[in-house]
Design a protein around this motif. Sequence first.
Motif, short mmCIF file in Angstrom:
data_model
loop_
_atom_site.label_atom_id
_atom_site.label_comp_id
_atom_site.label_asym_id
_atom_site.label_seq_id
_atom_site.Cartn_x
_atom_site.Cartn_y
_atom_site.Cartn_z
N ASP A 124 45.32 55.04 -12.46
CA ASP A 124 46.53 54.38 -12.95
C ASP A 124 47.82 54.99 -12.40
N LEU A 125 47.71 56.11 -11.69
CA LEU A 125 48.91 56.77 -11.17
C LEU A 125 49.55 55.94 -10.05
N ASN A 126 50.87 55.95 -10.03
CA ASN A 126 51.55 55.36 -8.88
C ASN A 126 51.60 56.42 -7.78
N GLU A 127 52.04 56.05 -6.62
CA GLU A 127 52.01 56.94 -5.47
C GLU A 127 52.81 58.22 -5.70
N ASP A 128 53.99 58.12 -6.27
CA ASP A 128 54.83 59.30 -6.49
C ASP A 128 54.18 60.28 -7.47
N ASP A 129 53.62 59.75 -8.55
CA ASP A 129 52.96 60.60 -9.53
C ASP A 129 51.71 61.25 -8.95
N ALA A 130 50.96 60.51 -8.14
CA ALA A 130 49.76 61.04 -7.51
C ALA A 130 50.13 62.18 -6.54
N LYS A 131 51.19 61.99 -5.79
CA LYS A 131 51.64 63.04 -4.87
C LYS A 131 52.07 64.29 -5.64
N ALA A 132 52.77 64.10 -6.75
CA ALA A 132 53.21 65.24 -7.56
C ALA A 132 52.00 66.02 -8.10
N LEU A 133 50.99 65.30 -8.55
CA LEU A 133 49.78 65.95 -9.05
C LEU A 133 49.08 66.73 -7.94
N LEU A 134 48.95 66.13 -6.77
CA LEU A 134 48.31 66.83 -5.65
C LEU A 134 49.08 68.09 -5.26
N LYS A 135 50.41 68.02 -5.29
CA LYS A 135 51.23 69.19 -4.97
C LYS A 135 50.98 70.31 -5.97
N GLN A 136 50.85 69.97 -7.26
CA GLN A 136 50.57 70.98 -8.29
C GLN A 136 49.20 71.61 -8.07
N VAL A 137 48.22 70.78 -7.77
CA VAL A 137 46.86 71.29 -7.53
C VAL A 137 46.87 72.23 -6.33
#
Length: 77
Positions: free
Chosen positions: A24-37
């Motif tokens: 359900d994540l949009n592209e910006d939220d998905a990128k933010a999550l990957l950066k945190q990981v």
Amino acid sequence: MFKGKLASTEAVKRYDDVLKSIGDLNEDDAKALLKQVYARLDIVQNGNGEYKSEQCVTDLISSFTELVSFTKRKKEK
């Protein structure tokens, strides 16, 4: 997916909820999550040794659990 495996019913539900939330994540939220990981993994590998892999795993699992709440709140708006 886990039927007949060692995972509890609760663990399977949590897993399914996390996968749905990721979807359900949009592209910006998905990128933010990957950066945190990546940041957490990099600290384990390249940091001063104080942030251990066990703590990293705990923190990442917590982040994914929080993701479920985040996506539910976002849908309610």
